[in-house]
Design a protein around this motif. Structure first.
Motif, mmCIF file in Angstrom:
data_model
loop_
_atom_site.group_PDB
_atom_site.id
_atom_site.type_symbol
_atom_site.label_atom_id
_atom_site.label_comp_id
_atom_site.label_asym_id
_atom_site.label_seq_id
_atom_site.Cartn_x
_atom_site.Cartn_y
_atom_site.Cartn_z
ATOM 1 N N GLY A 19 16.669 -7.034 -42.355
ATOM 2 C CA GLY A 19 15.647 -7.762 -41.607
ATOM 3 C C GLY A 19 16.242 -8.512 -40.433
ATOM 4 O O GLY A 19 15.655 -8.552 -39.342
ATOM 5 N N VAL A 20 17.428 -9.091 -40.640
ATOM 6 C CA VAL A 20 18.137 -9.779 -39.541
ATOM 7 C C VAL A 20 18.506 -8.776 -38.456
ATOM 8 O O VAL A 20 18.363 -9.060 -37.253
ATOM 9 C CB VAL A 20 19.394 -10.477 -40.089
ATOM 10 C CG1 VAL A 20 20.265 -10.998 -38.950
ATOM 11 C CG2 VAL A 20 19.000 -11.613 -41.029
ATOM 12 N N ARG A 21 18.966 -7.617 -38.845
ATOM 13 C CA ARG A 21 19.318 -6.578 -37.878
ATOM 14 C C ARG A 21 18.152 -6.241 -36.971
ATOM 15 O O ARG A 21 18.296 -6.175 -35.727
ATOM 16 C CB ARG A 21 19.773 -5.316 -38.619
ATOM 17 C CG ARG A 21 20.135 -4.148 -37.721
ATOM 18 C CD ARG A 21 20.064 -2.829 -38.467
ATOM 19 N NE ARG A 21 18.701 -2.538 -38.920
ATOM 20 C CZ ARG A 21 18.365 -1.472 -39.639
ATOM 21 N NH1 ARG A 21 19.304 -0.618 -40.040
ATOM 22 N NH2 ARG A 21 17.108 -1.263 -39.979
ATOM 23 N N ASP A 22 17.003 -6.022 -37.560
ATOM 24 C CA ASP A 22 15.831 -5.649 -36.765
ATOM 25 C C ASP A 22 15.406 -6.788 -35.834
ATOM 26 O O ASP A 22 15.025 -6.552 -34.680
ATOM 27 C CB ASP A 22 14.678 -5.254 -37.689
ATOM 28 C CG ASP A 22 14.988 -3.995 -38.492
ATOM 29 O OD1 ASP A 22 15.884 -3.229 -38.078
ATOM 30 O OD2 ASP A 22 14.333 -3.785 -39.540
ATOM 31 N N PHE A 23 15.491 -8.013 -36.327
ATOM 32 C CA PHE A 23 15.132 -9.170 -35.500
ATOM 33 C C PHE A 23 16.081 -9.303 -34.308
ATOM 34 O O PHE A 23 15.646 -9.473 -33.152
ATOM 35 C CB PHE A 23 15.168 -10.440 -36.350
ATOM 36 C CG PHE A 23 15.070 -11.709 -35.557
ATOM 37 C CD1 PHE A 23 13.837 -12.156 -35.104
ATOM 38 C CD2 PHE A 23 16.201 -12.460 -35.257
ATOM 39 C CE1 PHE A 23 13.730 -13.336 -34.354
ATOM 40 C CE2 PHE A 23 16.110 -13.629 -34.523
ATOM 41 C CZ PHE A 23 14.875 -14.072 -34.064
ATOM 42 N N VAL A 24 17.372 -9.214 -34.574
ATOM 43 C CA VAL A 24 18.371 -9.362 -33.501
ATOM 44 C C VAL A 24 18.271 -8.214 -32.507
ATOM 45 O O VAL A 24 18.367 -8.420 -31.281
ATOM 46 C CB VAL A 24 19.785 -9.441 -34.101
ATOM 47 C CG1 VAL A 24 20.852 -9.368 -33.009
ATOM 48 C CG2 VAL A 24 19.945 -10.716 -34.921
ATOM 49 N N ALA A 25 18.071 -7.008 -33.009
ATOM 50 C CA ALA A 25 17.973 -5.848 -32.113
ATOM 51 C C ALA A 25 16.827 -6.010 -31.130
ATOM 52 O O ALA A 25 16.955 -5.691 -29.939
ATOM 53 C CB ALA A 25 17.790 -4.575 -32.942
ATOM 54 N N GLN A 26 15.706 -6.504 -31.610
ATOM 55 C CA GLN A 26 14.541 -6.688 -30.744
ATOM 56 C C GLN A 26 14.734 -7.874 -29.784
ATOM 57 O O GLN A 26 14.414 -7.772 -28.593
ATOM 58 C CB GLN A 26 13.290 -6.902 -31.600
ATOM 59 C CG GLN A 26 12.001 -7.009 -30.788
ATOM 60 C CD GLN A 26 10.782 -7.134 -31.672
ATOM 61 O OE1 GLN A 26 10.886 -7.291 -32.893
ATOM 62 N NE2 GLN A 26 9.600 -7.047 -31.079
ATOM 63 N N ARG A 27 15.297 -8.963 -30.274
ATOM 64 C CA ARG A 27 15.431 -10.173 -29.452
ATOM 65 C C ARG A 27 16.473 -10.003 -28.352
ATOM 66 O O ARG A 27 16.298 -10.479 -27.220
ATOM 67 C CB ARG A 27 15.798 -11.359 -30.342
ATOM 68 C CG ARG A 27 15.913 -12.686 -29.580
ATOM 69 C CD ARG A 27 16.282 -13.815 -30.524
ATOM 70 N NE ARG A 27 16.457 -15.072 -29.822
ATOM 71 C CZ ARG A 27 15.487 -15.942 -29.587
ATOM 72 N NH1 ARG A 27 14.252 -15.703 -30.020
ATOM 73 N NH2 ARG A 27 15.739 -17.072 -28.935
#
Length: 242
Positions: free
Chosen positions: A95-103
């Motif tokens: 979940g952190v990966r997806d958040f960071v990738a988008q941000r």
């Protein structure tokens, strides 16, 4: 002569009778002994294979062979493999990966090794991996080749001359551009700050070189990012039901 031979004949007959009597007695005694021995043998329990030592070793051998085969079969049975998430990341870190990738507009494939290294270093050194990721976000925006005017390098912006004991004195001048080494050294600096100042805020202010800031601005910035990462991690955990 007639009177002389008659007693001799009587004596001879008596001797012959005595010999026959003794012979007959011996024969009867012998028959009696044989009969007694035969009766004793018949009364004795019959001899079994176990008494002769036959059969038992074969049974034991069969039992040992069966046990050996069972153990071999157990060893050869495939063991269930633990379920691992993509890239070796925990569910929360996905979940952190997806958040960071988008941000930060970064490929998830580029992020995964960095996040794996954060989880490994965090577990090994006793630091929350989300805190490590938060420091990376604030310090370099996940750029492994970032370098500041002060000489801070890599993902966690470590200044080499201050932390040669952690990097290794034989390491090259560009060693901290290796993401794995940079994350490990950066995590060690956080641990050092915790040990020296006894609080997370003090450790973060030490890390950011802002110990004299009464507002603890650096620590607050990192903790605010960590809170966002925690929200993303919790959301992923709820969605997967893990």
């Amino acid at each position: 002569m007639t009177h002389a031979t008659r007693p001799g004949r009587r004596l001879h007959g008596a001797a012959a009778f005595f010999v026959h009597f003794v012979h007959g007695s011996l024969m009867l005694t012998a028959f009696a002994l044989v009969a007694f021995a035969g009766a004793g043998y018949l009364l004795k329990d019959p001899v079994s294979y176990a008494d002769l030592g036959v059969g038992a070793p074969e049974t034991a051998a069969v039992g040992d062979a069966a046990q050996t085969n069972a153990l071999q079969a157990s060893a050869e049975m495939p063991r269930p493999k633990p379920i691992a998430s993509a890239g070796g990341l925990s569910t929360e870190m996905l979940g952190v990966r997806d958040f960071v990738a988008q941000r930060y507009n970064i490929s998830t494939r580029k992020l995964e090794p960095l996040l794996v290294a954060a989880e490994v270093s965090g577990r090994k050194l006793g630091i929350d991996p989300l805190l490590i990721v938060a420091v990376m976000a604030i310090e370099s925006s996940f750029n492994p080749f970032a370098e500041s005017n002060m000489g801070a390098q890599g993902l966690m912006q470590v200044i080499p001359r201050f932390h040669l004991d952690k990097i290794g004195r034989n390491a090259g001048e560009d060693a901290l551009f290796d993401p794995t080494l940079n994350i490990r050294v950066g995590t060690m600096v956080l641990v050092e700050g915790m040990q020296r100042f006894g609080s997370l805020q003090g450790a973060l202010q030490y890390y950011g070189g802002a110990l004299r800031d009464p507002n603890a601005s650096y620590a607050n910035k990192v903790l605010a990012m960590k809170k966002r990462l925690l929200t993303a991690a919790s959301r992923a955990k709820i969605q997967t039901g893990v």
